[in-house]
Motif scaffolding. Structure first.
Motif, mmCIF file in Angstrom:
data_model
loop_
_atom_site.group_PDB
_atom_site.id
_atom_site.type_symbol
_atom_site.label_atom_id
_atom_site.label_comp_id
_atom_site.label_asym_id
_atom_site.label_seq_id
_atom_site.Cartn_x
_atom_site.Cartn_y
_atom_site.Cartn_z
ATOM 1 N N LEU A 45 69.570 38.370 125.489
ATOM 2 C CA LEU A 45 69.136 38.933 124.206
ATOM 3 C C LEU A 45 68.767 37.815 123.228
ATOM 4 O O LEU A 45 67.741 37.891 122.543
ATOM 5 N N GLU A 46 69.576 36.782 123.178
ATOM 6 C CA GLU A 46 69.288 35.659 122.279
ATOM 7 C C GLU A 46 67.957 35.005 122.638
ATOM 8 O O GLU A 46 67.145 34.696 121.753
ATOM 9 N N VAL A 47 67.703 34.806 123.926
ATOM 10 C CA VAL A 47 66.426 34.226 124.367
ATOM 11 C C VAL A 47 65.268 35.123 123.931
ATOM 12 O O VAL A 47 64.260 34.659 123.395
ATOM 13 N N ALA A 48 65.399 36.414 124.154
ATOM 14 C CA ALA A 48 64.334 37.351 123.782
ATOM 15 C C ALA A 48 64.083 37.352 122.286
ATOM 16 O O ALA A 48 62.925 37.382 121.845
ATOM 17 N N LEU A 49 65.135 37.323 121.488
ATOM 18 C CA LEU A 49 64.956 37.321 120.036
ATOM 19 C C LEU A 49 64.263 36.050 119.559
ATOM 20 O O LEU A 49 63.409 36.088 118.663
ATOM 21 N N LEU A 61 65.749 46.728 123.445
ATOM 22 C CA LEU A 61 66.950 46.520 124.233
ATOM 23 C C LEU A 61 67.149 47.742 125.120
ATOM 24 O O LEU A 61 67.261 48.855 124.614
ATOM 25 N N VAL A 62 67.151 47.551 126.434
ATOM 26 C CA VAL A 62 67.339 48.645 127.389
ATOM 27 C C VAL A 62 68.664 48.414 128.101
ATOM 28 O O VAL A 62 68.881 47.344 128.682
ATOM 29 N N ALA A 63 69.538 49.403 128.039
ATOM 30 C CA ALA A 63 70.873 49.272 128.631
ATOM 31 C C ALA A 63 71.150 50.393 129.603
ATOM 32 O O ALA A 63 70.702 51.517 129.412
ATOM 33 N N LEU A 64 71.896 50.066 130.620
ATOM 34 C CA LEU A 64 72.363 51.056 131.572
ATOM 35 C C LEU A 64 73.864 51.167 131.382
ATOM 36 O O LEU A 64 74.573 50.160 131.471
ATOM 37 N N ASP A 70 77.715 52.855 123.546
ATOM 38 C CA ASP A 70 76.900 53.042 122.342
ATOM 39 C C ASP A 70 77.262 52.108 121.197
ATOM 40 O O ASP A 70 76.388 51.486 120.604
ATOM 41 N N THR A 71 78.541 52.004 120.845
ATOM 42 C CA THR A 71 78.936 51.158 119.716
ATOM 43 C C THR A 71 78.660 49.689 119.992
ATOM 44 O O THR A 71 78.030 49.018 119.169
ATOM 45 N N PRO A 72 79.086 49.144 121.156
ATOM 46 C CA PRO A 72 78.734 47.745 121.438
ATOM 47 C C PRO A 72 77.223 47.523 121.514
ATOM 48 O O PRO A 72 76.726 46.454 121.148
ATOM 49 N N LEU A 73 76.490 48.527 121.955
ATOM 50 C CA LEU A 73 75.039 48.416 122.030
ATOM 51 C C LEU A 73 74.431 48.326 120.629
ATOM 52 O O LEU A 73 73.534 47.519 120.377
ATOM 53 N N ARG A 74 74.953 49.125 119.706
ATOM 54 C CA ARG A 74 74.490 49.051 118.309
ATOM 55 C C ARG A 74 74.802 47.673 117.719
ATOM 56 O O ARG A 74 74.024 47.117 116.946
ATOM 57 N N GLU A 75 75.973 47.120 118.098
ATOM 58 C CA GLU A 75 76.341 45.791 117.599
ATOM 59 C C GLU A 75 75.371 44.734 118.130
ATOM 60 O O GLU A 75 74.963 43.842 117.387
ATOM 61 N N LEU A 76 74.997 44.833 119.393
ATOM 62 C CA LEU A 76 73.999 43.912 119.954
ATOM 63 C C LEU A 76 72.666 44.071 119.242
ATOM 64 O O LEU A 76 72.009 43.090 118.902
ATOM 65 N N ALA A 78 72.013 45.011 116.301
ATOM 66 C CA ALA A 78 72.025 44.603 114.892
ATOM 67 C C ALA A 78 71.504 43.186 114.688
ATOM 68 O O ALA A 78 71.152 42.807 113.569
ATOM 69 N N SER A 79 71.377 42.421 115.759
ATOM 70 C CA SER A 79 70.899 41.046 115.635
ATOM 71 C C SER A 79 69.385 40.952 115.478
ATOM 72 O O SER A 79 68.849 39.860 115.382
ATOM 73 N N GLY A 80 68.687 42.096 115.472
ATOM 74 C CA GLY A 80 67.261 42.069 115.210
ATOM 75 C C GLY A 80 66.394 42.822 116.191
ATOM 76 O O GLY A 80 65.188 42.623 116.227
ATOM 77 N N VAL A 81 66.978 43.711 116.954
ATOM 78 C CA VAL A 81 66.233 44.494 117.937
ATOM 79 C C VAL A 81 65.509 45.641 117.228
ATOM 80 O O VAL A 81 66.077 46.305 116.368
ATOM 81 N N ALA A 82 64.258 45.874 117.615
ATOM 82 C CA ALA A 82 63.469 46.943 116.996
ATOM 83 C C ALA A 82 63.795 48.311 117.570
ATOM 84 O O ALA A 82 63.736 49.319 116.865
#
Length: 119
Positions: A45-49, A61-64, A70-76, A78-82
């Motif tokens: 994620l950091e590389v992509a951002l 951000l695509v997660a399986l 959901d909550t940890p995904l929202r936290e990830l 928050a760093s700038g994912v559209a």
């Protein structure tokens, strides 16, 4: 965003970091208290951002994983994912099945040019 805009897609998977292993039989059992996104997922994620900032692109951000992600995904995110897409699935799927589901989700979630970043 137009369909021709460059998009970076980051794939992450909800996994069990501390499964219980039976020392006698060697069987493995998932433990929900040890689930999460790996450090490698976070690095992807950091590389992509960073690439998105450099290339003036958007990041998806695509997660399986299950609803517990959901909550940890929202936290990830928050760093700038559209955009965030979660595919509802168990964390113990075979890699080929995970890849197929991620590929399908990426095709549905994005259009135009895209770069996919995975760990």
């Amino acid at each position: 965003m137009t369909s021709s805009a460059l998009q970076l897609v980051v794939c992450v998977k909800w996994t069990d970091h501390r499964p219980a292993v039976d020392p006698l039989h060697g069987t493995v059992a998932a433990q929900t208290h040890g689930e999460g996104f790996s450090q490698a997922d976070r690095a992807a994620l950091e590389v992509a951002l960073r690439l998105a900032e450099h290339w003036d692109a958007t990041t998806t951000l695509v997660a399986l994983g299950p609803a517990a992600a959901d909550t940890p995904l929202r936290e990830l995110a928050a760093s700038g994912v559209a955009r965030v897409v979660r595919i509802d699935a168990r964390s113990d799927l075979p890699s080929a099945q995970v890849a197929a589901q991620l590929a399908t989700a990426i095709r549905r979630a994005t259009g135009g040019d895209r770069v996919v970043v995975v760990c």
